[in-house]
Write an enzyme that holds these catalytic residues in place. Structure first.
Site, mmCIF file in Angstrom:
data_model
loop_
_atom_site.group_PDB
_atom_site.id
_atom_site.type_symbol
_atom_site.label_atom_id
_atom_site.label_comp_id
_atom_site.label_asym_id
_atom_site.label_seq_id
_atom_site.Cartn_x
_atom_site.Cartn_y
_atom_site.Cartn_z
ATOM 1 N N GLY A 187 24.570 37.818 34.478
ATOM 2 C CA GLY A 187 25.602 36.790 33.463
ATOM 3 C C GLY A 187 26.346 38.611 33.211
ATOM 4 O O GLY A 187 26.399 39.252 33.463
ATOM 5 N N ILE A 239 21.186 41.058 34.522
ATOM 6 C CA ILE A 239 20.745 40.119 35.542
ATOM 7 C C ILE A 239 19.159 39.850 35.518
ATOM 8 O O ILE A 239 18.266 40.061 35.078
ATOM 9 C CB ILE A 239 20.692 40.701 36.933
ATOM 10 C CG1 ILE A 239 22.071 41.568 36.977
ATOM 11 C CG2 ILE A 239 20.270 40.921 37.704
ATOM 12 C CD1 ILE A 239 21.976 42.779 37.958
ATOM 13 N N TYR A 261 35.321 18.788 33.700
ATOM 14 C CA TYR A 261 36.527 19.382 34.323
ATOM 15 C C TYR A 261 37.368 18.980 35.228
ATOM 16 O O TYR A 261 37.198 18.948 36.348
ATOM 17 C CB TYR A 261 35.706 20.817 34.496
ATOM 18 C CG TYR A 261 36.054 22.252 33.322
ATOM 19 C CD1 TYR A 261 35.698 22.234 31.933
ATOM 20 C CD2 TYR A 261 36.203 23.450 33.694
ATOM 21 C CE1 TYR A 261 35.471 22.887 30.880
ATOM 22 C CE2 TYR A 261 35.671 24.595 33.066
ATOM 23 C CZ TYR A 261 35.639 24.368 32.093
ATOM 24 O OH TYR A 261 35.162 25.887 30.387
ATOM 25 N N VAL A 316 29.791 29.164 36.572
ATOM 26 C CA VAL A 316 29.014 28.229 37.543
ATOM 27 C C VAL A 316 28.319 28.398 36.953
ATOM 28 O O VAL A 316 26.051 27.684 36.705
ATOM 29 C CB VAL A 316 28.118 28.986 38.537
ATOM 30 C CG1 VAL A 316 27.952 30.125 38.522
ATOM 31 C CG2 VAL A 316 28.039 28.383 40.011
ATOM 32 N N ASP A 317 27.663 29.374 35.921
ATOM 33 C CA ASP A 317 26.690 29.890 34.689
ATOM 34 C C ASP A 317 25.623 27.904 34.303
ATOM 35 O O ASP A 317 24.877 27.838 34.042
ATOM 36 C CB ASP A 317 25.812 30.870 34.067
ATOM 37 C CG ASP A 317 27.126 31.136 33.427
ATOM 38 O OD1 ASP A 317 28.155 30.753 33.506
ATOM 39 O OD2 ASP A 317 26.965 31.661 32.136
ATOM 40 N N ARG A 318 27.131 28.033 33.401
ATOM 41 C CA ARG A 318 26.898 26.188 32.645
ATOM 42 C C ARG A 318 26.917 25.606 33.550
ATOM 43 O O ARG A 318 26.196 24.505 32.767
ATOM 44 C CB ARG A 318 28.650 26.508 31.715
ATOM 45 C CG ARG A 318 29.201 27.005 30.607
ATOM 46 C CD ARG A 318 30.216 27.484 30.352
ATOM 47 N NE ARG A 318 30.704 26.258 30.095
ATOM 48 C CZ ARG A 318 31.507 25.105 29.548
ATOM 49 N NH1 ARG A 318 32.603 26.027 29.934
ATOM 50 N NH2 ARG A 318 31.829 23.870 28.787
ATOM 51 N N ASP A 330 23.276 27.860 25.632
ATOM 52 C CA ASP A 330 22.856 28.957 27.058
ATOM 53 C C ASP A 330 23.777 30.663 25.412
ATOM 54 O O ASP A 330 24.704 30.232 25.550
ATOM 55 C CB ASP A 330 23.573 28.970 27.610
ATOM 56 C CG ASP A 330 23.358 29.920 28.694
ATOM 57 O OD1 ASP A 330 22.620 31.508 28.167
ATOM 58 O OD2 ASP A 330 23.346 30.123 29.712
HETATM 59 N N1 LIG Z 1 16.878 43.964 25.656
HETATM 60 C C1 LIG Z 1 18.438 44.099 25.260
HETATM 61 N N2 LIG Z 1 19.382 44.309 25.891
HETATM 62 C C2 LIG Z 1 20.573 43.542 25.992
HETATM 63 N N3 LIG Z 1 20.517 42.028 25.459
HETATM 64 C C3 LIG Z 1 19.259 42.197 24.931
HETATM 65 C C4 LIG Z 1 18.178 42.333 24.856
HETATM 66 N N4 LIG Z 1 17.060 41.277 24.392
HETATM 67 C C5 LIG Z 1 18.276 40.659 23.612
HETATM 68 N N5 LIG Z 1 19.469 40.710 24.507
HETATM 69 C C6 LIG Z 1 20.442 39.692 23.579
HETATM 70 O O1 LIG Z 1 20.817 39.209 24.386
HETATM 71 C C7 LIG Z 1 21.547 39.046 24.678
HETATM 72 C C8 LIG Z 1 22.283 38.365 26.812
HETATM 73 O O2 LIG Z 1 21.491 37.296 27.004
HETATM 74 P P1 LIG Z 1 22.014 37.200 28.492
HETATM 75 O O3 LIG Z 1 21.528 35.550 28.494
HETATM 76 O O4 LIG Z 1 20.707 37.652 29.168
HETATM 77 O O5 LIG Z 1 22.786 37.499 29.109
HETATM 78 P P2 LIG Z 1 24.220 37.118 30.117
HETATM 79 O O6 LIG Z 1 23.963 36.108 30.535
HETATM 80 O O7 LIG Z 1 25.549 36.968 29.288
HETATM 81 O O8 LIG Z 1 23.896 38.620 30.667
HETATM 82 C C9 LIG Z 1 22.530 40.105 24.445
HETATM 83 O O9 LIG Z 1 23.884 40.045 23.714
HETATM 84 C C10 LIG Z 1 21.337 40.161 23.354
HETATM 85 O O10 LIG Z 1 21.979 39.491 22.150
HETATM 86 C C1 LIG Z 2 31.422 31.962 29.746
HETATM 87 C C2 LIG Z 2 31.061 32.759 29.952
HETATM 88 C C3 LIG Z 2 31.853 33.584 30.311
HETATM 89 C C4 LIG Z 2 29.462 32.304 29.997
HETATM 90 O O1 LIG Z 2 28.536 33.832 30.371
HETATM 91 P P1 LIG Z 2 27.606 34.925 30.413
HETATM 92 O O2 LIG Z 2 27.691 34.568 28.504
HETATM 93 O O3 LIG Z 2 26.445 33.495 30.319
HETATM 94 O O4 LIG Z 2 27.587 35.982 30.261
HETATM 95 C C5 LIG Z 2 30.998 32.135 31.882
HETATM 96 O O5 LIG Z 2 30.628 30.790 32.159
HETATM 97 C C6 LIG Z 2 32.310 31.954 32.168
HETATM 98 O O6 LIG Z 2 33.040 33.472 32.335
HETATM 99 N N1 LIG Z 2 33.110 30.686 32.154
HETATM 100 C C7 LIG Z 2 34.320 30.495 32.377
HETATM 101 C C8 LIG Z 2 35.218 29.960 31.422
HETATM 102 C C9 LIG Z 2 34.605 28.491 31.428
HETATM 103 O O7 LIG Z 2 33.294 27.923 31.754
HETATM 104 O O8 LIG Z 2 35.448 27.916 31.107
HETATM 105 K K LIG Z 3 25.919 32.599 28.604
#
Ligand SMILES: Nc1ncnc2c1ncn2[C@@H]1O[C@H](COP(=O)(O)OP(=O)(O)O)[C@@H](O)[C@H]1O
Ligand SMILES: CC(C)(COP(=O)(O)O)[C@@H](O)C(=O)NCCC(=O)O
Ligand SMILES: [K+]
Length: 244
Positions: free
Chosen positions: A12, A16, A90, A98-100, A119
């Site tokens: 993300g 990770i 889309y 791709v996470d979505r 998410d």
């Molecule tokens: N130990 C931590 N470190 C960083 N973020 C955390 C932690 N615990 C909870 N969070 C929350 O989780 C969010 C990130 O979620 P995550 O699903 O891992 O994001 P992404 O998929 O975007 O990397 C942060 O924005 C924060 O609010």
């Molecule tokens: C919207 C997101 C930034 C979410 O990412 P995350 O919060 O999991 O890090 C990711 O799905 C992304 O970069 N999307 C591209 C734009 C789109 O989905 O239309």
């Molecule tokens: K997300």
């Protein structure tokens, strides 16, 4: 393919996450940076690595190179227009994170009802699905991202580390920020719920992500929480490749 040699990795924008294909779906490890994942990969007897990356391309390139050196088959999953009985709305599916896409596929395994998958990570994303059709979605700033944006655009607003469990009115700057951002996040949940309820008598909200705990106080009996739906979606690709 042995399922204990297949690693599923969700990269993300903040962190990770990974688990083995044969691990319990709840048994997800979260790390802050690539070095911890590399250490794990070097020590584990892996044959395949499935990755979903919405972060920097350099991270993916480094992992691809490591896999090449270790003779691990590297599979970077991309968003598709149609797979596993789900059709993407889309026009250009490559633009959808791709996470979505994978969270949709992970959630679709949990219900036959129309659903919204939420998410809550760096961004909070919502995707609506009914009868195998993706109906569109939303992208909003996540809890932490909202706080950062607020602080960087103001002079007298501050934050603390409070992660509120219950939405309340606060009487102090840092608490007001935490509660306001929680209200905004829960507002996304309620807006999704209202939209689903208007369209479908029976429906379910399925939520995941690092901030999913912030949504639990808003959710009702028709909501499901999952540890990491992105990885569950990756598991579907890995299972399809190994078992057809
Ligand atoms: N130990 C931590 N470190 C960083 N973020 C955390 C932690 N615990 C909870 N969070 C929350 O989780 C969010 C990130 O979620 P995550 O699903 O891992 O994001 P992404 O998929 O975007 O990397 C942060 O924005 C924060 O609010
Ligand atoms: C919207 C997101 C930034 C979410 O990412 P995350 O919060 O999991 O890090 C990711 O799905 C992304 O970069 N999307 C591209 C734009 C789109 O989905 O239309
Ligand atoms: K997300």
């Amino acid at each position: 393919m042995q399922t204990n040699s297949v690693l599923l990795v969700d990269i993300g924008n903040t962190r990770i996450k990974y688990r083995l294909l044969n691990d319990d779906a709840d048994n997800v490890t979260t790390v802050d940076d690539l070095s911890a994942l590399i250490t794990y990969i070097e020590a584990a007897p892996l044959t395949h690595l499935y990755i979903a990356n919405v972060g920097k391309p350099a991270v993916e390139e480094a992992l691809a190179q490591l896999c090449n050196e270790q003779q691990i088959i590297f599979c970077a999953v991309k968003t598709q227009s149609d797979a596993f009985g789900i059709t993407n709305s889309y026009q250009n599916p490559q633009k959808m994170g791709v996470d979505r896409w994978l969270a949709i596929l992970g959630a679709a395994k949990l219900t036959d009802k129309p659903f919204a998958v939420i998410d809550a990570g760096t961004a909070v994303t919502v995707d609506f699905v009914a009868n195998g059709q993706h109906l569109g979605g939303w992208i909003a700033p996540g809890f932490h991202t909202m706080k950062k944006a607020l602080l960087s655009n103001t002079t007298r607003v501050f934050e603390n580390e409070t992660v509120p469990e219950q939405l309340m009115a606060a009487s102090d700057t840092e608490e007001c920020v935490a509660m306001g951002c929680l209200a905004a996040l829960q507002g996304v949940f309620w807006s999704a719920k209202r939209r689903l309820n208007n369209q479908f008598k029976e429906n379910v909200i399925i939520f995941t992500g690092g901030d999913k705990k912030l949504l639990t106080s808003a959710c009702d009996g028709d909501s499901l929480s999952a540890a990491n739906l992105v990885i569950d979606g990756l598991a579907r690709y890995a299972e399809k490749a190994s078992f057809g």
